[in-house]
Write a protein that holds these residues in place. Structure first.
Motif, PDB file in Angstrom:
ATOM      1  N   ARG A 194       0.833  -1.213   0.000  1.00 43.20           N
ATOM      2  CA  ARG A 194       0.000   0.000   0.000  1.00 43.20           C
ATOM      3  C   ARG A 194       0.866   1.261   0.000  1.00 43.20           C
ATOM      4  NH1 ARG A 194      -2.711  -1.464   3.922  1.00 43.20           N
ATOM      5  NH2 ARG A 194      -1.539  -0.450   5.576  1.00 43.20           N
ATOM      6  N   THR A 195       1.862   1.300   0.877  1.00 47.14           N
ATOM      7  CA  THR A 195       2.737   2.479   0.970  1.00 47.14           C
ATOM      8  C   THR A 195       3.527   2.675  -0.315  1.00 47.14           C
ATOM      9  OG1 THR A 195       2.901   2.193   3.354  1.00 47.14           O
ATOM     10  CG2 THR A 195       4.577   3.566   2.305  1.00 47.14           C
ATOM     11  N   SER A 196       4.049   1.582  -0.868  1.00 45.63           N
ATOM     12  CA  SER A 196       4.832   1.678  -2.112  1.00 45.63           C
ATOM     13  C   SER A 196       3.974   2.182  -3.259  1.00 45.63           C
ATOM     14  CB  SER A 196       5.438   0.319  -2.462  1.00 45.63           C
ATOM     15  OG  SER A 196       6.336  -0.087  -1.462  1.00 45.63           O
ATOM     16  N   ALA A 197       2.744   1.699  -3.352  1.00 45.84           N
ATOM     17  CA  ALA A 197       1.837   2.159  -4.413  1.00 45.84           C
ATOM     18  C   ALA A 197       1.534   3.649  -4.262  1.00 45.84           C
ATOM     19  CB  ALA A 197       0.547   1.344  -4.388  1.00 45.84           C
ATOM     20  N   GLU A 198       1.324   4.101  -3.020  1.00 41.88           N
ATOM     21  CA  GLU A 198       1.050   5.525  -2.781  1.00 41.88           C
ATOM     22  C   GLU A 198       2.244   6.390  -3.154  1.00 41.88           C
ATOM     23  OE1 GLU A 198       0.000   5.611   1.341  1.00 41.88           O
ATOM     24  OE2 GLU A 198      -2.068   4.987   0.971  1.00 41.88           O
ATOM     25  N   VAL A 199       3.445   5.957  -2.766  1.00 41.57           N
ATOM     26  CA  VAL A 199       4.650   6.741  -3.061  1.00 41.57           C
ATOM     27  C   VAL A 199       4.890   6.790  -4.568  1.00 41.57           C
ATOM     28  CG1 VAL A 199       7.162   6.820  -2.775  1.00 41.57           C
ATOM     29  CG2 VAL A 199       5.697   6.391  -0.801  1.00 41.57           C
ATOM     30  N   CYS A 200       4.752   5.660  -5.248  1.00 39.63           N
ATOM     31  CA  CYS A 200       4.947   5.651  -6.706  1.00 39.63           C
ATOM     32  C   CYS A 200       3.940   6.559  -7.406  1.00 39.63           C
ATOM     33  CB  CYS A 200       4.849   4.228  -7.248  1.00 39.63           C
ATOM     34  SG  CYS A 200       6.255   3.188  -6.817  1.00 39.63           S
ATOM     35  N   ALA A 201       2.688   6.503  -6.984  1.00 41.24           N
ATOM     36  CA  ALA A 201       1.664   7.364  -7.586  1.00 41.24           C
ATOM     37  C   ALA A 201       1.975   8.833  -7.322  1.00 41.24           C
ATOM     38  CB  ALA A 201       0.283   7.003  -7.038  1.00 41.24           C
ATOM     39  N   ALA A 202       2.464   9.140  -6.123  1.00 45.35           N
ATOM     40  CA  ALA A 202       2.804  10.526  -5.782  1.00 45.35           C
ATOM     41  C   ALA A 202       3.976  11.024  -6.618  1.00 45.35           C
ATOM     42  CB  ALA A 202       3.133  10.633  -4.288  1.00 45.35           C
ATOM     43  N   ILE A 203       4.919  10.141  -6.909  1.00 44.55           N
ATOM     44  CA  ILE A 203       6.060  10.528  -7.745  1.00 44.55           C
ATOM     45  C   ILE A 203       5.600  10.795  -9.170  1.00 44.55           C
ATOM     46  CG2 ILE A 203       8.192   9.659  -8.788  1.00 44.55           C
ATOM     47  CD1 ILE A 203       8.722   8.208  -6.094  1.00 44.55           C
ATOM     48  N   LEU A 204       4.687   9.963  -9.665  1.00 42.54           N
ATOM     49  CA  LEU A 204       4.223  10.110 -11.050  1.00 42.54           C
ATOM     50  C   LEU A 204       3.336  11.323 -11.267  1.00 42.54           C
ATOM     51  CD1 LEU A 204       3.473   6.425 -12.061  1.00 42.54           C
ATOM     52  CD2 LEU A 204       5.277   7.914 -12.956  1.00 42.54           C
ATOM     53  N   GLN A 205       2.506  11.655 -10.278  1.00 43.07           N
ATOM     54  CA  GLN A 205       1.575  12.769 -10.435  1.00 43.07           C
ATOM     55  C   GLN A 205       1.668  13.695  -9.229  1.00 43.07           C
ATOM     56  OE1 GLN A 205      -2.262  11.040 -11.090  1.00 43.07           O
ATOM     57  NE2 GLN A 205      -1.775  10.475 -13.182  1.00 43.07           N
ATOM     58  N   PRO A 206       2.722  14.516  -9.194  1.00 45.99           N
ATOM     59  CA  PRO A 206       2.891  15.394  -8.028  1.00 45.99           C
ATOM     60  C   PRO A 206       1.835  16.497  -7.986  1.00 45.99           C
ATOM     61  CG  PRO A 206       4.582  15.834  -9.679  1.00 45.99           C
ATOM     62  CD  PRO A 206       3.785  14.664 -10.168  1.00 45.99           C
ATOM     63  N   ASN A 207       1.355  16.760  -6.777  1.00 47.79           N
ATOM     64  CA  ASN A 207       0.461  17.881  -6.515  1.00 47.79           C
ATOM     65  C   ASN A 207       0.618  18.236  -5.045  1.00 47.79           C
ATOM     66  OD1 ASN A 207      -1.347  16.216  -4.945  1.00 47.79           O
ATOM     67  ND2 ASN A 207      -2.240  15.502  -6.859  1.00 47.79           N
ATOM     68  N   GLU A 208      -0.195  19.130  -4.532  1.00 45.09           N
ATOM     69  CA  GLU A 208      -0.044  19.572  -3.145  1.00 45.09           C
ATOM     70  C   GLU A 208      -0.268  18.435  -2.155  1.00 45.09           C
ATOM     71  OE1 GLU A 208      -2.349  23.013  -2.245  1.00 45.09           O
ATOM     72  OE2 GLU A 208      -1.605  24.107  -3.970  1.00 45.09           O
TER      73      GLU A 208
END
Length: 113
Positions: free
Chosen positions: A43-57
């Protein structure tokens, strides 16, 4: 290290490697009906990868929290640098700087009470 590599390359193969590693770690936990009962790392890895791919606030907060958990100084600086390189730069303010002469109005000059 795998997440740092993904932050630099943004390659899907690196993301899949992260998820495979996270799944292996989660498998070390207890199982229920033959499936891992623990999913924190996936779960954490998926969240971090998604955050890296689509950065926002919102994702920036998640990435800063993740960054704060890294104990090794060199790894932390490398990851922070990779994130900074991936962030889109906002355009500078185009309005010219103006001196506001009203800023000091009402204050007395030194030596004048």
């Amino acid at each position: 290290m795998a997440i740092l590599r993904f932050a630099v390359t943004l390659d899907n193969a690196d993301r899949l490697a992260i998820m495979a590693i996270a799944s292996e770690i989660d498998r070390l936990g207890p199982e229920r009906d033959g499936k891992p009962d623990f999913g924190f790392f996936r779960r954490t890895s998926a969240e971090v990868c998604a955050a890296i791919l689509q950065p926002n606030e919102l994702t920036a907060t998640l990435l800063h929290q993740y960054l704060a958990r890294i104990d090794d100084g060199r790894l932390k600086r490398a990851f922070a640098g990779a994130l900074e390189a991936d962030q889109t730069k906002t355009s500078p303010v185009t309005e010219p700087f103006r001196r506001d002469s009203r800023l000091w109005r009402g204050l007395s000059l030194p030596g004048n009470p």
